[in-house]
Every structure is written in structure tokens, then in C-alpha cells.
Motif scaffolding. Structure first.
Motif, PDB file in Angstrom:
ATOM      1  N   LEU A  30       0.826  -1.214   0.000  1.00 35.10           N
ATOM      2  CA  LEU A  30       0.000   0.000   0.000  1.00 35.10           C
ATOM      3  C   LEU A  30       0.858   1.261   0.000  1.00 35.10           C
ATOM      4  O   LEU A  30       0.537   2.248  -0.673  1.00 35.10           O
ATOM      5  CB  LEU A  30      -0.917   0.002   1.225  1.00 35.10           C
ATOM      6  CG  LEU A  30      -2.114  -0.945   1.196  1.00 35.10           C
ATOM      7  CD1 LEU A  30      -2.863  -0.872   2.520  1.00 35.10           C
ATOM      8  CD2 LEU A  30      -3.041  -0.628   0.043  1.00 35.10           C
ATOM      9  N   SER A  31       1.957   1.218   0.751  1.00 38.08           N
ATOM     10  CA  SER A  31       2.802   2.414   0.857  1.00 38.08           C
ATOM     11  C   SER A  31       3.474   2.757  -0.467  1.00 38.08           C
ATOM     12  O   SER A  31       3.828   3.915  -0.708  1.00 38.08           O
ATOM     13  CB  SER A  31       3.862   2.226   1.945  1.00 38.08           C
ATOM     14  OG  SER A  31       4.859   1.302   1.542  1.00 38.08           O
ATOM     15  N   ASN A  32       3.643   1.760  -1.340  1.00 39.35           N
ATOM     16  CA  ASN A  32       4.269   1.994  -2.637  1.00 39.35           C
ATOM     17  C   ASN A  32       3.259   2.238  -3.753  1.00 39.35           C
ATOM     18  O   ASN A  32       3.641   2.653  -4.850  1.00 39.35           O
ATOM     19  CB  ASN A  32       5.137   0.781  -3.025  1.00 39.35           C
ATOM     20  CG  ASN A  32       6.370   0.638  -2.161  1.00 39.35           C
ATOM     21  OD1 ASN A  32       6.925   1.630  -1.691  1.00 39.35           O
ATOM     22  ND2 ASN A  32       6.813  -0.595  -1.953  1.00 39.35           N
ATOM     23  N   CYS A  33       1.989   1.978  -3.471  1.00 41.17           N
ATOM     24  CA  CYS A  33       0.963   1.982  -4.513  1.00 41.17           C
ATOM     25  C   CYS A  33       0.345   3.368  -4.679  1.00 41.17           C
ATOM     26  O   CYS A  33      -0.165   3.956  -3.716  1.00 41.17           O
ATOM     27  CB  CYS A  33      -0.120   0.953  -4.167  1.00 41.17           C
ATOM     28  SG  CYS A  33      -1.458   0.889  -5.383  1.00 41.17           S
ATOM     29  N   GLU A  53      -9.166  -1.668  -2.340  1.00 38.14           N
ATOM     30  CA  GLU A  53      -9.458  -3.099  -2.230  1.00 38.14           C
ATOM     31  C   GLU A  53      -8.403  -3.829  -1.406  1.00 38.14           C
ATOM     32  O   GLU A  53      -8.714  -4.722  -0.624  1.00 38.14           O
ATOM     33  CB  GLU A  53      -9.562  -3.716  -3.634  1.00 38.14           C
ATOM     34  CG  GLU A  53     -10.976  -4.126  -3.973  1.00 38.14           C
ATOM     35  CD  GLU A  53     -11.108  -4.779  -5.316  1.00 38.14           C
ATOM     36  OE1 GLU A  53     -11.420  -5.988  -5.331  1.00 38.14           O
ATOM     37  OE2 GLU A  53     -10.937  -4.099  -6.343  1.00 38.14           O
ATOM     38  N   TRP A  54      -7.157  -3.427  -1.599  1.00 37.88           N
ATOM     39  CA  TRP A  54      -6.056  -4.165  -0.955  1.00 37.88           C
ATOM     40  C   TRP A  54      -6.072  -4.018   0.562  1.00 37.88           C
ATOM     41  O   TRP A  54      -5.666  -4.925   1.282  1.00 37.88           O
ATOM     42  CB  TRP A  54      -4.715  -3.696  -1.524  1.00 37.88           C
ATOM     43  CG  TRP A  54      -3.655  -4.744  -1.378  1.00 37.88           C
ATOM     44  CD1 TRP A  54      -2.767  -4.884  -0.352  1.00 37.88           C
ATOM     45  CD2 TRP A  54      -3.398  -5.824  -2.278  1.00 37.88           C
ATOM     46  NE1 TRP A  54      -1.957  -5.977  -0.549  1.00 37.88           N
ATOM     47  CE2 TRP A  54      -2.331  -6.576  -1.738  1.00 37.88           C
ATOM     48  CE3 TRP A  54      -3.955  -6.231  -3.483  1.00 37.88           C
ATOM     49  CZ2 TRP A  54      -1.814  -7.704  -2.369  1.00 37.88           C
ATOM     50  CZ3 TRP A  54      -3.443  -7.349  -4.116  1.00 37.88           C
ATOM     51  CH2 TRP A  54      -2.386  -8.071  -3.560  1.00 37.88           C
ATOM     52  N   ILE A  55      -6.548  -2.895   1.043  1.00 37.28           N
ATOM     53  CA  ILE A  55      -6.520  -2.650   2.488  1.00 37.28           C
ATOM     54  C   ILE A  55      -7.355  -3.678   3.258  1.00 37.28           C
ATOM     55  O   ILE A  55      -7.099  -3.936   4.443  1.00 37.28           O
ATOM     56  CB  ILE A  55      -6.998  -1.212   2.802  1.00 37.28           C
ATOM     57  CG1 ILE A  55      -6.558  -0.804   4.211  1.00 37.28           C
ATOM     58  CG2 ILE A  55      -8.502  -1.072   2.607  1.00 37.28           C
ATOM     59  CD1 ILE A  55      -6.767   0.665   4.507  1.00 37.28           C
ATOM     60  N   GLN A  56      -8.304  -4.309   2.578  1.00 35.76           N
ATOM     61  CA  GLN A  56      -9.123  -5.324   3.235  1.00 35.76           C
ATOM     62  C   GLN A  56      -8.260  -6.471   3.758  1.00 35.76           C
ATOM     63  O   GLN A  56      -8.579  -7.088   4.785  1.00 35.76           O
ATOM     64  CB  GLN A  56     -10.164  -5.865   2.259  1.00 35.76           C
ATOM     65  CG  GLN A  56     -11.099  -6.909   2.861  1.00 35.76           C
ATOM     66  CD  GLN A  56     -11.928  -6.347   4.003  1.00 35.76           C
ATOM     67  OE1 GLN A  56     -12.540  -5.292   3.855  1.00 35.76           O
ATOM     68  NE2 GLN A  56     -11.970  -7.040   5.136  1.00 35.76           N
ATOM     69  N   ARG A  57      -7.145  -6.740   3.096  1.00 34.56           N
ATOM     70  CA  ARG A  57      -6.265  -7.834   3.517  1.00 34.56           C
ATOM     71  C   ARG A  57      -5.655  -7.548   4.898  1.00 34.56           C
ATOM     72  O   ARG A  57      -5.479  -8.468   5.702  1.00 34.56           O
ATOM     73  CB  ARG A  57      -5.161  -8.042   2.480  1.00 34.56           C
ATOM     74  CG  ARG A  57      -5.695  -8.448   1.108  1.00 34.56           C
ATOM     75  CD  ARG A  57      -4.592  -8.433   0.072  1.00 34.56           C
ATOM     76  NE  ARG A  57      -5.113  -8.768  -1.258  1.00 34.56           N
ATOM     77  CZ  ARG A  57      -4.735  -9.824  -1.982  1.00 34.56           C
ATOM     78  NH1 ARG A  57      -3.815 -10.648  -1.510  1.00 34.56           N
ATOM     79  NH2 ARG A  57      -5.246 -10.064  -3.176  1.00 34.56           N
ATOM     80  N   ASP A  76      -2.152   3.886  -6.842  1.00 37.15           N
ATOM     81  CA  ASP A  76      -3.462   3.671  -7.453  1.00 37.15           C
ATOM     82  C   ASP A  76      -4.507   3.566  -6.344  1.00 37.15           C
ATOM     83  O   ASP A  76      -4.549   2.593  -5.605  1.00 37.15           O
ATOM     84  CB  ASP A  76      -3.430   2.385  -8.290  1.00 37.15           C
ATOM     85  CG  ASP A  76      -4.715   2.176  -9.084  1.00 37.15           C
ATOM     86  OD1 ASP A  76      -5.808   2.405  -8.528  1.00 37.15           O
ATOM     87  OD2 ASP A  76      -4.631   1.754 -10.248  1.00 37.15           O
ATOM     88  N   ARG A  77      -5.355   4.577  -6.241  1.00 32.11           N
ATOM     89  CA  ARG A  77      -6.329   4.630  -5.146  1.00 32.11           C
ATOM     90  C   ARG A  77      -7.273   3.436  -5.183  1.00 32.11           C
ATOM     91  O   ARG A  77      -7.631   2.882  -4.133  1.00 32.11           O
ATOM     92  CB  ARG A  77      -7.115   5.935  -5.223  1.00 32.11           C
ATOM     93  CG  ARG A  77      -8.180   6.070  -4.134  1.00 32.11           C
ATOM     94  CD  ARG A  77      -8.851   7.433  -4.203  1.00 32.11           C
ATOM     95  NE  ARG A  77      -9.922   7.520  -3.210  1.00 32.11           N
ATOM     96  CZ  ARG A  77     -11.192   7.808  -3.487  1.00 32.11           C
ATOM     97  NH1 ARG A  77     -11.550   8.017  -4.753  1.00 32.11           N
ATOM     98  NH2 ARG A  77     -12.098   7.883  -2.550  1.00 32.11           N
TER      99      ARG A  77
END
Length: 248
Positions: free
Chosen positions: A68-71, A79-83, A73-74
């Protein structure tokens, strides 16, 4: 070879088939996991596996936070934060979910370990730590798109979770049934995660054959991490029981 002579990219269907074809290298085929499925592990060895794998569990949200820190793309971040929430748990309003890490601690208790024995990491084999750290460092240092692709070992995860749900009650009847909760919740979570990660990987990396081949290399790296982790645990449990000498 010039750009004009590079082979064209595989179709998305061919590309996905090649990714799924990597399943033969998944750690469900590792001798230690085969022994686990066949009921051949002792209680000490199963405890050792749970204690060592806990380090992997607590590093998953750290790995995902690095992505997330490198991404930039909002939509991916949304979606990824759900992990992270899946593993760390959350408190939102009056709703609380203890998360997958807590479920793994309860798995430790279900196999006869104390919470402190699991969370202290005192039974963690050095080689297991190195294997997991290699994965976290990959996620921190490589482009976030590659780190997303490295998650695709989840393509094969539901099978191994289901195998434990099916075999442990018979092979290890001394394991408290509530300990299987982690595996049961991951059946749904892993399939959801794969749908997202696979969709992105097939879209982003299908621009050139070289990009597709790079993803196959990345997926092999992640498979190697999981295999090396199983190697480390098997070697550790062949020589040191969970109540034996501590690693200094």
C-alpha cells in the motif's frame, strides 16, 4: 534480440493457465505437509508448525502495508486494504473483528500451546524467519505491481485449507475443533483476494511476453519462499521438540 523479434504476449487465458500450472510447486506437495495430511506428525511437530507459521501470519499485514505504501493507485488501495483488516482485525463503530492473527493464536491454543508460547516467537526457527523476511523485503523494495503478483500463490491456498479442515478432525482428534476457524475463514477470503489480484495481474502484465514471464518468475519466488519455510520447519522439528532448547 530486438523488440520486433520478441514473441507476442500470451492471451490472458494462456497466461492464466501458465500461472495456475505453477500449482505443482505449491507447498501442499512438500514432504512435511504430506505427512501432516496423512496424520503422521506428532503433537510436538504440529505444535512446532503452528508456532513457526505464526511469524508468517503476523508478517502478512506488514507485507500488505508495504504494498500500500508503494501503490499510487487509489482503487487498488481501496481493495487491498481489506487484507490488512482480515489479519489484524478491526474496531469500527460498534463492530469488532479480532482478525486472522488472533484466529491463529487460538489455533495454537487448540493444539496445546499457550498464547505466550505462540506470540513470544521463542520457538521460531532462524531459517523460517529468513524465509518470511525475504518475502516482506520483496514487497517493500519491488514495484507494487510485482508485489501484487507475488500474492498469487493464493490461487492454490483454498485447497490446502480445505485439506486441513477435512483431515485434522480424523488425523488429529486431540486438536480442539474451534482451532480450525482460521482455515474456514480463509476459504472465502483467499478466493476473494485471488479474484482481485489475478484480475489486476492479467490486465497489467499482459502488455508484453517479457512482463508475463517476469510474473512467472515472481510467482516461482513466492512458491520458493513457502517451500523454504516448510523446509525450515521440517528440519527444526526433526531435531528440536517444541519444549526443547530455545534458539538464541
Amino acid at each position: 534480440m530486438s523488440q520486433h523479434h520478441l514473441p507476442p504476449p500470451w492471451s490472458k487465458e494462456e497466461f492464466e493457465a501458465k500461472l495456475r500450472g505453477k500449482s505443482s510447486g505449491y507447498h501442499i506437495h512438500h514432504p512435511f505437509h504430506v505427512m501432516m495430511a496423512e496424520g503422521k506428525l506428532t503433537q510436538k511437530q504440529l505444535q512446532g508448525w503452528v508456532a513457526n507459521r505464526f511469524y508468517y501470519q503476523i508478517c502478512i499485514p506488514i507485507k500488505d502495508a508495504a504494498i500500500l505504501s508503494n501503490c499510487d493507485d487509489r482503487e487498488i488501495r481501496r481493495e487491498w486494504i481489506q487484507r490488512i483488516l482480515d489479519h489484524d482485525g478491526y474496531k469500527i463503530g460498534g463492530i469488532e473483528d479480532p482478525g486472522g492473527i488472533e484466529a491463529w493464536i487460538r489455533l495454537g491454543e487448540a493444539v496445546g500451546l499457550t498464547r505466550e508460547a505462540v506470540t513470544s516467537l521463542r520457538h521460531l526457527a532462524p531459517a523460517a524467519r529468513f524465509a518470511v523476511d525475504a518475502y516482506v523485503n520483496f514487497a517493500r523494495r519491488q514495484p507494487w505491481q510485482e508485489a501484487v503478483a507475488s500474492s498469487l500463490t493464493e490461487l492454490f491456498a483454498p485447497h490446502i485449507h480445505q485439506q486441513r479442515i477435512d483431515t485434522w478432525p480424523t488425523q488429529y482428534p486431540w486438536v480442539q475443533a474451534e482451532g480450525l476457524h482460521y482455515f474456514k475463514q480463509r476459504l472465502t477470503q483467499a478466493r476473494r483476494d485471488v479474484e482481485h489480484g489475478l484480475r489486476f495481474t492479467l490486465d497489467y502484465f499482459s502488455q508484453t511476453r517479457a512482463m508475463q514471464e517476469r510474473v512467472l518468475e515472481i510467482l516461482q519466488f513466492k512458491l520458493d519462499v513457502l517451500w523454504a519455510l516448510a523446509d525450515a520447519i521440517m528440519l527444526d522439528q526433526c531435531h528440536i521438540e517444541i519444549q526443547g532448547p530455545k534458539h538464541g
